[in-house]
Design a protein around this motif. Structure first.
Motif, short mmCIF file in Angstrom:
data_model
loop_
_atom_site.label_atom_id
_atom_site.label_comp_id
_atom_site.label_asym_id
_atom_site.label_seq_id
_atom_site.Cartn_x
_atom_site.Cartn_y
_atom_site.Cartn_z
N LYS A 1 0.82 -1.21 0.00
CA LYS A 1 0.00 0.00 0.00
C LYS A 1 0.86 1.26 0.00
CE LYS A 1 -3.58 -2.04 2.91
NZ LYS A 1 -4.26 -1.89 4.19
N ASP A 2 1.94 1.24 0.76
CA ASP A 2 2.73 2.45 1.00
C ASP A 2 4.21 2.17 0.73
OD1 ASP A 2 3.89 4.77 1.92
OD2 ASP A 2 2.79 4.79 3.82
N ARG B 1 8.97 2.19 6.74
CA ARG B 1 10.31 1.70 7.05
C ARG B 1 10.56 0.28 6.55
NH1 ARG B 1 10.98 2.12 13.19
NH2 ARG B 1 8.84 1.44 13.00
N ARG B 2 9.53 -0.51 6.41
CA ARG B 2 9.72 -1.90 6.02
C ARG B 2 9.77 -2.10 4.51
NH1 ARG B 2 5.82 -5.58 9.47
NH2 ARG B 2 5.09 -5.79 7.36
N THR B 3 9.68 -1.04 3.74
CA THR B 3 9.80 -1.16 2.29
C THR B 3 11.24 -0.89 1.87
OG1 THR B 3 9.12 1.13 1.93
CG2 THR B 3 7.38 -0.55 1.83
N VAL B 4 11.46 -0.80 0.61
CA VAL B 4 12.80 -0.63 0.04
C VAL B 4 13.35 0.77 0.32
CG1 VAL B 4 14.06 -0.63 -2.15
CG2 VAL B 4 12.21 -2.25 -1.78
N LEU C 1 3.29 -0.18 -13.08
CA LEU C 1 2.44 0.13 -11.95
C LEU C 1 0.99 -0.28 -12.21
CD1 LEU C 1 3.93 3.65 -11.24
CD2 LEU C 1 4.26 1.60 -9.84
N ASN C 2 0.78 -1.16 -13.18
CA ASN C 2 -0.57 -1.62 -13.51
C ASN C 2 -1.28 -2.18 -12.29
OD1 ASN C 2 -0.32 -1.04 -16.28
ND2 ASN C 2 0.49 -3.06 -16.75
N PHE C 3 -2.59 -1.98 -12.24
CA PHE C 3 -3.45 -2.55 -11.20
C PHE C 3 -3.04 -2.12 -9.79
CE2 PHE C 3 -3.92 -5.34 -14.85
CZ PHE C 3 -5.30 -5.44 -14.96
N ASN C 4 -3.08 -0.81 -9.56
CA ASN C 4 -2.89 -0.23 -8.24
C ASN C 4 -4.00 0.79 -8.01
OD1 ASN C 4 -0.28 -1.04 -6.70
ND2 ASN C 4 0.35 -0.99 -8.84
N GLN C 5 -3.79 1.76 -7.13
CA GLN C 5 -4.79 2.78 -6.84
C GLN C 5 -4.17 4.18 -6.93
OE1 GLN C 5 -6.42 1.62 -3.03
NE2 GLN C 5 -6.98 -0.39 -3.80
N ILE C 6 -3.27 4.34 -7.87
CA ILE C 6 -2.51 5.58 -8.04
C ILE C 6 -3.37 6.64 -8.71
CG2 ILE C 6 -0.49 6.59 -9.15
CD1 ILE C 6 0.66 3.61 -9.04
N ASN D 1 -0.15 -5.00 -9.60
CA ASN D 1 -1.08 -5.79 -8.79
C ASN D 1 -0.85 -5.63 -7.29
OD1 ASN D 1 -2.72 -7.42 -10.85
ND2 ASN D 1 -0.60 -7.73 -11.50
N ASN D 2 -0.81 -4.38 -6.85
CA ASN D 2 -0.72 -4.06 -5.44
C ASN D 2 -1.83 -3.06 -5.09
OD1 ASN D 2 1.74 -5.36 -4.07
ND2 ASN D 2 2.60 -4.65 -6.01
N ARG D 3 -1.69 -2.33 -4.01
CA ARG D 3 -2.68 -1.32 -3.61
C ARG D 3 -2.02 0.03 -3.38
NH1 ARG D 3 -5.58 -4.73 1.02
NH2 ARG D 3 -3.40 -5.04 1.49
N ILE D 4 -0.99 0.32 -4.13
CA ILE D 4 -0.20 1.55 -3.98
C ILE D 4 -1.01 2.75 -4.41
CG2 ILE D 4 1.86 2.75 -4.80
CD1 ILE D 4 3.07 -0.11 -5.17
N THR D 5 -0.93 3.83 -3.62
CA THR D 5 -1.63 5.07 -3.95
C THR D 5 -0.66 6.21 -4.25
OG1 THR D 5 -1.77 5.65 -1.60
CG2 THR D 5 -3.67 4.49 -2.56
N ASP D 6 0.53 6.17 -3.67
CA ASP D 6 1.47 7.29 -3.75
C ASP D 6 2.82 6.82 -4.30
OD1 ASP D 6 2.93 9.60 -3.39
OD2 ASP D 6 2.86 9.56 -1.19
N VAL D 7 3.26 7.42 -5.42
CA VAL D 7 4.54 7.03 -6.03
C VAL D 7 5.64 8.06 -5.79
CG1 VAL D 7 3.49 5.54 -7.76
CG2 VAL D 7 3.89 7.95 -8.31
N ARG D 8 5.44 9.00 -4.87
CA ARG D 8 6.46 10.02 -4.59
C ARG D 8 7.84 9.45 -4.27
NH1 ARG D 8 3.41 13.95 -0.58
NH2 ARG D 8 2.45 11.95 -0.14
#
Length: 120
Positions: A22-23, A27-30, A66-71, A46-53
């Motif tokens: 999602k985010d 801290r637990r991401t890359v 970034l196909n199939f997210n919530q951006i 195929n995730n639920r990501i909203t913010d690509v900043r």
């Protein structure tokens, strides 16, 4: 078979498909700052990501899926001047004004099933 990499700074491809992400800034991401000069191919499809900043710092990116997210907003990726392929279908993207000025090397773009106006 994937190539073995000893240091994260040497990673050129990163694939996190179907992980329920999602985010990208927790801290637990890359730690994207460590990949800023090496990462060329990135897939968060195929995730639920909203913010690509957090991806804006990835100056070496050539291809992003970034196909199939919530951006809603792709504009942070406009900083990635080497970007050639951007796949962002099935999101909530509302506009792409500035994309052509920021990503002058872009040759493939997929934006099916978004919330784009006819003006973009």
């Amino acid at each position: 078979s994937p190539e073995s990499v000893d240091r994260i700074e040497d990673v050129t491809q990163l694939l996190f498909r179907n992980r329920g992400l999602k985010d990208l800034s927790t801290r637990r991401t890359v730690d994207f700052s460590r990949l800023a000069g090496s990462l060329e191919v990135l897939s968060f499809s195929n995730n639920r990501i909203t913010d690509v900043r957090p991806l804006a710092m990835l100056a070496s990116l050539v291809e992003v899926n970034l196909n199939f997210n919530q951006i809603v907003d792709l504009s942070p990726l406009f900083e990635c001047e080497l970007l050639e392929k951007l796949f962002a279908s099935h999101n909530r993207i509302e506009g792409i004004v500035g994309l052509d000025a920021g990503c002058t090397r872009l040759s493939e773009l997929s934006l099916f099933s978004n919330s784009l106006d006819n003006h973009d």
